[in-house]
Design an enzyme around this catalytic site. Structure first.
Site, PDB file in Angstrom:
ATOM      1  N   GLN A  85       0.826  -1.203   0.000  1.00 38.77           N
ATOM      2  CA  GLN A  85       0.000   0.000   0.000  1.00 38.77           C
ATOM      3  C   GLN A  85       0.861   1.254   0.000  1.00 38.77           C
ATOM      4  OE1 GLN A  85      -3.246  -0.648   2.585  1.00 38.77           O
ATOM      5  NE2 GLN A  85      -4.094   1.404   2.396  1.00 38.77           N
ATOM      6  N   SER A 121       3.851  -6.457   2.709  1.00 35.16           N
ATOM      7  CA  SER A 121       2.547  -6.389   3.359  1.00 35.16           C
ATOM      8  C   SER A 121       1.478  -7.019   2.463  1.00 35.16           C
ATOM      9  CB  SER A 121       2.223  -4.940   3.737  1.00 35.16           C
ATOM     10  OG  SER A 121       1.090  -4.870   4.583  1.00 35.16           O
ATOM     11  N   LEU A 122       0.510  -6.254   1.954  1.00 38.01           N
ATOM     12  CA  LEU A 122      -0.510  -6.859   1.092  1.00 38.01           C
ATOM     13  C   LEU A 122       0.119  -7.538  -0.117  1.00 38.01           C
ATOM     14  CD1 LEU A 122      -1.607  -5.555  -1.886  1.00 38.01           C
ATOM     15  CD2 LEU A 122      -1.708  -3.563  -0.439  1.00 38.01           C
ATOM     16  N   ARG A 149      -9.370  -8.053   4.396  1.00 38.65           N
ATOM     17  CA  ARG A 149      -8.203  -7.556   5.143  1.00 38.65           C
ATOM     18  C   ARG A 149      -8.250  -6.042   5.265  1.00 38.65           C
ATOM     19  NH1 ARG A 149      -2.761  -6.005   3.898  1.00 38.65           N
ATOM     20  NH2 ARG A 149      -1.183  -6.890   5.300  1.00 38.65           N
ATOM     21  N   HIS A 160       0.209  -3.041  11.181  1.00 42.03           N
ATOM     22  CA  HIS A 160       1.338  -3.873  11.624  1.00 42.03           C
ATOM     23  C   HIS A 160       1.794  -3.562  13.049  1.00 42.03           C
ATOM     24  CE1 HIS A 160       1.678  -5.742   7.736  1.00 42.03           C
ATOM     25  NE2 HIS A 160       1.678  -4.560   7.160  1.00 42.03           N
ATOM     26  N   GLN A 167       1.277 -11.669  10.191  1.00 40.62           N
ATOM     27  CA  GLN A 167       1.714 -10.468   9.469  1.00 40.62           C
ATOM     28  C   GLN A 167       0.858  -9.248   9.803  1.00 40.62           C
ATOM     29  OE1 GLN A 167       0.084  -9.083   6.094  1.00 40.62           O
ATOM     30  NE2 GLN A 167       1.728  -9.712   4.696  1.00 40.62           N
TER      31      GLN A 167
END
Length: 313
Positions: free
Chosen positions: A10, A95-96, A120, A204, A253
């Site tokens: 992102q 991440s994503l 998510r 996170h 994560q």
């Protein structure tokens, strides 16, 4: 030579992303149509035309970035003969981007990945009330120094290392007051730059625990295959292929640190010397060049990038 395909997270989204690919290649258009159908939303129109405020929403940005990356990958497979199992040693994502990497390697279908990322994004957004959390970037310190600053700033609240991006870039996440204290502490210690980030939630960190549970439930109901090449997982900074281990890593994560610096270093140590960032933007390519100076890194996201990509097969 050994290659890795890496996938952005992102922040790389931009209005117009994927449009030129969709106009040039039917394989790209097919991916965007599949994602639109899976979500019951004309996400591709939002990607191509905006508005930017809607595209930036976490629930839209996450599947949009995945769609742009997988559209690019499908074009590379069709036009340049790329075969992940044959031509690539491993995959990773920020991440994503880890979900994108897994879809690229065959663990998830495109439709399931789109739905997982929608869940998510919504769960991460809902985990913390607006204005209660924050994130800040520290430029200059290593991860250990940043961790010490976060621990000092917490004072009974949450302040944790969210991203160890490498190249002296560490992101903190937590409750707003604690992160603001961390910025002040960092500035007082001569950190080159310490700035609050304009984000919609404190990603996170342990405040994301409700989102982690939402993903545990979502992942339990989705079919998973072993990836055709290993995934270097964000929370482990090492390769995994077992679906159950992957599922646990994806849940961890949500609240854990994205260990990007260590992941790239581990891939380089394993002999990876070519990194291809597939999708929108060039953030990861820039980080790779600074983390693993002996490696080459390129970003592939436009028809021109596709034309310049090596031919396989």
């Amino acid at each position: 030579m050994a290659r890795a395909c890496i996938f952005p997270g992102q922040g790389s989204q931009a209005v117009g992303m994927g449009r030129a690919l969709a106009e040039s290649f039917p394989q790209a258009r097919a991916v965007f149509d599949e994602v639109d159908d899976a979500l019951g939303q004309n996400l591709s129109q939002l990607m191509f035309e905006g508005p930017v405020e809607a595209l930036t929403l976490t629930a839209n940005a996450q599947p949009a970035l995945m769609a742009a990356s997988l559209a690019t990958l499908r074009v590379l497979q069709a036009e340049r003969g790329l075969d992940l199992a044959r031509d690539v040693a491993c995959v990773a994502g920020h991440s994503l981007g880890e979900y994108t990497a897994l879809a690229a390697a065959g663990t998830f279908s495109i439709a399931d990945t789109a739905r997982l990322l929608r869940i998510r994004g919504e769960a991460m957004q809902a985990a913390v009330a607006p204005g209660q959390g924050a994130m800040a970037a520290l430029i200059g310190p290593d991860a250990e120094t940043a961790r010490a600053i976060a621990a000092e700033a917490a004072q009974g609240e949450v302040c944790e290392v969210a991203n160890d991006n490498g190249a002296g870039q560490v992101v903190l996440s937590g409750t707003k007051a604690a992160v603001e204290r961390a910025v002040a502490i960092a500035q007082g210690r001569g950190v080159k730059r310490a700035v609050m980030l304009n984000v919609s939630a404190p990603f996170h960190c342990s405040l994301m625990a409700p989102a982690a549970e939402a993903m545990r439930a979502a992942l339990a109901g989705v079919a998973m295959q072993a990836p055709v090449v290993p995934l270097y997982a964000n929370v482990l900074a090492g390769p995994i292929t077992d679906p159950a281990t992957i599922r646990d890593a994806l849940v961890a994560q949500v609240t854990g640190t994205v260990r990007w610096r260590e992941s790239v270093a581990a891939m380089a140590e394993a002999g990876i010397d070519q990194f291809h960032e597939i999708g929108t933007g060039k953030v990861l390519s820039g980080l790779v060049k600074r983390i693993a100076p002996g490696a080459t890194a390129s970003a592939v996201g436009s028809p021109e990038d596709v034309a310049a990509f090596p031919t396989f097969g």
